[in-house]
Design a protein around this motif. Structure first.
Motif, PDB file in Angstrom:
ATOM      1  N   PHE A  92      -8.598   9.597 -14.377  1.00 58.22           N
ATOM      2  CA  PHE A  92      -7.184   9.261 -14.554  1.00 58.22           C
ATOM      3  C   PHE A  92      -6.561   8.868 -13.218  1.00 58.22           C
ATOM      4  O   PHE A  92      -5.772   7.926 -13.151  1.00 58.22           O
ATOM      5  N   THR A  93      -6.919   9.572 -12.143  1.00 56.25           N
ATOM      6  CA  THR A  93      -6.356   9.240 -10.832  1.00 56.25           C
ATOM      7  C   THR A  93      -6.901   7.919 -10.301  1.00 56.25           C
ATOM      8  O   THR A  93      -6.338   7.367  -9.365  1.00 56.25           O
ATOM      9  N   TYR A  94      -7.982   7.422 -10.880  1.00 53.44           N
ATOM     10  CA  TYR A  94      -8.458   6.085 -10.517  1.00 53.44           C
ATOM     11  C   TYR A  94      -7.485   5.043 -11.054  1.00 53.44           C
ATOM     12  O   TYR A  94      -7.154   4.079 -10.377  1.00 53.44           O
ATOM     13  N   PHE A  95      -7.024   5.241 -12.279  1.00 54.17           N
ATOM     14  CA  PHE A  95      -6.118   4.284 -12.899  1.00 54.17           C
ATOM     15  C   PHE A  95      -4.663   4.516 -12.523  1.00 54.17           C
ATOM     16  O   PHE A  95      -3.859   3.591 -12.559  1.00 54.17           O
ATOM     17  N   ARG A  96      -4.302   5.729 -12.215  1.00 58.41           N
ATOM     18  CA  ARG A  96      -2.939   6.059 -11.796  1.00 58.41           C
ATOM     19  C   ARG A  96      -3.013   6.851 -10.492  1.00 58.41           C
ATOM     20  O   ARG A  96      -3.338   8.029 -10.491  1.00 58.41           O
ATOM     21  N   ASN A  97      -2.652   6.203  -9.407  1.00 60.31           N
ATOM     22  CA  ASN A  97      -2.719   6.839  -8.093  1.00 60.31           C
ATOM     23  C   ASN A  97      -1.736   8.001  -8.022  1.00 60.31           C
ATOM     24  O   ASN A  97      -0.574   7.866  -8.417  1.00 60.31           O
ATOM     25  N   GLU A  98      -2.211   9.127  -7.510  1.00 61.89           N
ATOM     26  CA  GLU A  98      -1.374  10.323  -7.485  1.00 61.89           C
ATOM     27  C   GLU A  98      -0.167  10.173  -6.565  1.00 61.89           C
ATOM     28  O   GLU A  98       0.900  10.721  -6.828  1.00 61.89           O
ATOM     29  N   ARG A  99      -0.288   9.418  -5.503  1.00 64.27           N
ATOM     30  CA  ARG A  99       0.851   9.215  -4.605  1.00 64.27           C
ATOM     31  C   ARG A  99       1.950   8.399  -5.296  1.00 64.27           C
ATOM     32  O   ARG A  99       3.134   8.642  -5.092  1.00 64.27           O
ATOM     33  N   ILE A 100       1.549   7.446  -6.113  1.00 69.05           N
ATOM     34  CA  ILE A 100       2.528   6.651  -6.852  1.00 69.05           C
ATOM     35  C   ILE A 100       3.218   7.527  -7.902  1.00 69.05           C
ATOM     36  O   ILE A 100       4.430   7.453  -8.089  1.00 69.05           O
ATOM     37  N   LEU A 101       2.453   8.375  -8.570  1.00 76.22           N
ATOM     38  CA  LEU A 101       3.042   9.279  -9.565  1.00 76.22           C
ATOM     39  C   LEU A 101       4.032  10.242  -8.922  1.00 76.22           C
ATOM     40  O   LEU A 101       5.123  10.476  -9.448  1.00 76.22           O
ATOM     41  N   ILE A 161      -0.045   5.737   1.525  1.00 77.18           N
ATOM     42  CA  ILE A 161      -1.063   4.824   0.989  1.00 77.18           C
ATOM     43  C   ILE A 161      -1.357   3.784   2.056  1.00 77.18           C
ATOM     44  O   ILE A 161      -0.537   2.903   2.330  1.00 77.18           O
ATOM     45  N   LYS A 162      -2.493   3.903   2.678  1.00 76.96           N
ATOM     46  CA  LYS A 162      -2.892   2.966   3.718  1.00 76.96           C
ATOM     47  C   LYS A 162      -3.665   1.824   3.080  1.00 76.96           C
ATOM     48  O   LYS A 162      -4.551   2.042   2.255  1.00 76.96           O
ATOM     49  N   ASN A 163      -3.316   0.607   3.444  1.00 77.81           N
ATOM     50  CA  ASN A 163      -3.983  -0.602   2.964  1.00 77.81           C
ATOM     51  C   ASN A 163      -4.027  -0.658   1.436  1.00 77.81           C
ATOM     52  O   ASN A 163      -5.086  -0.527   0.830  1.00 77.81           O
ATOM     53  N   PRO A 164      -2.876  -0.864   0.797  1.00 80.50           N
ATOM     54  CA  PRO A 164      -2.829  -0.878  -0.670  1.00 80.50           C
ATOM     55  C   PRO A 164      -3.683  -1.983  -1.292  1.00 80.50           C
ATOM     56  O   PRO A 164      -4.149  -1.842  -2.422  1.00 80.50           O
ATOM     57  N   GLU A 165      -3.900  -3.074  -0.565  1.00 77.79           N
ATOM     58  CA  GLU A 165      -4.706  -4.171  -1.108  1.00 77.79           C
ATOM     59  C   GLU A 165      -6.130  -3.723  -1.397  1.00 77.79           C
ATOM     60  O   GLU A 165      -6.739  -4.138  -2.379  1.00 77.79           O
ATOM     61  N   ALA A 166      -6.691  -2.868  -0.550  1.00 81.63           N
ATOM     62  CA  ALA A 166      -8.080  -2.438  -0.715  1.00 81.63           C
ATOM     63  C   ALA A 166      -8.199  -1.121  -1.472  1.00 81.63           C
ATOM     64  O   ALA A 166      -9.168  -0.907  -2.194  1.00 81.63           O
ATOM     65  N   SER A 167      -7.222  -0.243  -1.314  1.00 82.49           N
ATOM     66  CA  SER A 167      -7.389   1.105  -1.857  1.00 82.49           C
ATOM     67  C   SER A 167      -6.820   1.294  -3.260  1.00 82.49           C
ATOM     68  O   SER A 167      -7.066   2.324  -3.879  1.00 82.49           O
ATOM     69  N   LEU A 168      -6.053   0.334  -3.766  1.00 82.81           N
ATOM     70  CA  LEU A 168      -5.438   0.485  -5.085  1.00 82.81           C
ATOM     71  C   LEU A 168      -5.983  -0.553  -6.056  1.00 82.81           C
ATOM     72  O   LEU A 168      -6.315  -1.668  -5.667  1.00 82.81           O
ATOM     73  N   THR A 169      -6.043  -0.165  -7.330  1.00 80.50           N
ATOM     74  CA  THR A 169      -6.402  -1.132  -8.361  1.00 80.50           C
ATOM     75  C   THR A 169      -5.228  -2.093  -8.547  1.00 80.50           C
ATOM     76  O   THR A 169      -4.121  -1.842  -8.068  1.00 80.50           O
ATOM     77  N   LYS A 170      -5.447  -3.166  -9.270  1.00 80.59           N
ATOM     78  CA  LYS A 170      -4.415  -4.189  -9.450  1.00 80.59           C
ATOM     79  C   LYS A 170      -3.139  -3.608 -10.066  1.00 80.59           C
ATOM     80  O   LYS A 170      -2.040  -3.885  -9.606  1.00 80.59           O
ATOM     81  N   GLY A 171      -3.275  -2.791 -11.092  1.00 85.11           N
ATOM     82  CA  GLY A 171      -2.108  -2.186 -11.732  1.00 85.11           C
ATOM     83  C   GLY A 171      -1.360  -1.249 -10.811  1.00 85.11           C
ATOM     84  O   GLY A 171      -0.124  -1.261 -10.755  1.00 85.11           O
ATOM     85  N   ASN A 172      -2.094  -0.431 -10.069  1.00 87.98           N
ATOM     86  CA  ASN A 172      -1.458   0.477  -9.120  1.00 87.98           C
ATOM     87  C   ASN A 172      -0.755  -0.288  -8.009  1.00 87.98           C
ATOM     88  O   ASN A 172       0.317   0.110  -7.548  1.00 87.98           O
ATOM     89  N   ARG A 173      -1.354  -1.392  -7.575  1.00 88.93           N
ATOM     90  CA  ARG A 173      -0.744  -2.217  -6.537  1.00 88.93           C
ATOM     91  C   ARG A 173       0.597  -2.770  -7.014  1.00 88.93           C
ATOM     92  O   ARG A 173       1.570  -2.804  -6.265  1.00 88.93           O
ATOM     93  N   ALA A 174       0.659  -3.193  -8.274  1.00 88.46           N
ATOM     94  CA  ALA A 174       1.910  -3.728  -8.824  1.00 88.46           C
ATOM     95  C   ALA A 174       3.001  -2.662  -8.804  1.00 88.46           C
ATOM     96  O   ALA A 174       4.143  -2.937  -8.404  1.00 88.46           O
ATOM     97  N   TYR A 175       2.661  -1.455  -9.217  1.00 87.19           N
ATOM     98  CA  TYR A 175       3.656  -0.378  -9.212  1.00 87.19           C
ATOM     99  C   TYR A 175       4.024   0.041  -7.780  1.00 87.19           C
ATOM    100  O   TYR A 175       5.161   0.423  -7.512  1.00 87.19           O
ATOM    101  N   TYR A 176       3.071  -0.044  -6.876  1.00 87.97           N
ATOM    102  CA  TYR A 176       3.344   0.238  -5.462  1.00 87.97           C
ATOM    103  C   TYR A 176       4.414  -0.723  -4.945  1.00 87.97           C
ATOM    104  O   TYR A 176       5.394  -0.304  -4.330  1.00 87.97           O
ATOM    105  N   TYR A 177       4.236  -2.018  -5.218  1.00 89.75           N
ATOM    106  CA  TYR A 177       5.203  -3.008  -4.755  1.00 89.75           C
ATOM    107  C   TYR A 177       6.557  -2.818  -5.440  1.00 89.75           C
ATOM    108  O   TYR A 177       7.603  -2.971  -4.807  1.00 89.75           O
TER     109      TYR A 177
END
Length: 186
Positions: free
Chosen positions: A42-51, A72-88
């Motif tokens: 679950f934490t792969y699909f939903r990053n805990e820092r974003i939650l 979250i360091k280097n969101p481009e490499a460390s986050l999945t596409k969906g998590n990156r969208a929510y990060y932004y």
């Protein structure tokens, strides 16, 4: 916290351990390990820092939300596409309190990266409509508010959309009343 490849490796390791527990006859341990692997997955699909950042934003504590996102360091490499969208999207919502231009860029980047749910897309477009109103772009704001209405199927954002439409009317005034600035009238 953990790289996405490491998360998948941990999930695979726990599932392997669960299989061995089932083979040994320890059904309870196997079930517990399967549930644990589900949590890690679950934490792969939903990053805990974003939650956690979402939780802080819900409590209106923007400083703690920003601190979580900064972790979250280097969101481009460390986050999945969906998590990156929510990060932004979250970054844009936090930055909007200080810089509308930068916030608008981040929210657009979130939409382009790919938000999963229509409700989230509607919220992002509502934010963009607010930015457009603040910058005096009436046509763009009107178009975005129409898109928000289409995406908001459950009418969760209906009140905010109505408020934005009122702001749009107020910002541009009624027809024929544009010249009045509150000073001396001649």
């Amino acid at each position: 916290m953990l790289n996405k490849v490491i998360r998948l490796a941990i999930t695979a390791g726990i599932l392997t351990w669960a299989v061995f527990q089932f083979i040994d006859g320890n059904i309870g341990n196997g079930i517990s390990l399967v549930l644990l692997s589900g949590l890690v997955l679950f934490t792969y699909f939903r990053n805990e820092r974003i939650l956690i950042s979402l939780w802080h934003m819900r409590k209106q504590d923007m400083a703690k939300a920003q601190k979580m996102l900064d972790g979250i360091k280097n969101p481009e490499a460390s986050l999945t596409k969906g998590n990156r969208a929510y990060y932004y999207l979250l970054q844009g919502m936090i930055v909007s309190q200080t810089s509308i231009g930068k916030a608008e860029t981040l929210v657009k980047k979130a939409l382009n990266t790919g938000l999963n749910m229509d409700q989230d897309k509607a919220m992002a477009k509502l934010q963009l409509a607010g930015f457009a109103i603040a910058k005096g772009r009436k046509r763009e704001a009107t178009t975005l508010l129409t898109e928000v209405k289409k995406l908001d199927k459950r009418s969760v954002l209906a009140e905010q959309t109505k408020f934005m439409k009122q702001q749009l009317k107020r910002a541009h005034g009624a027809p024929g009343a544009r010249g009045f600035q509150g000073g001396n009238r001649r």
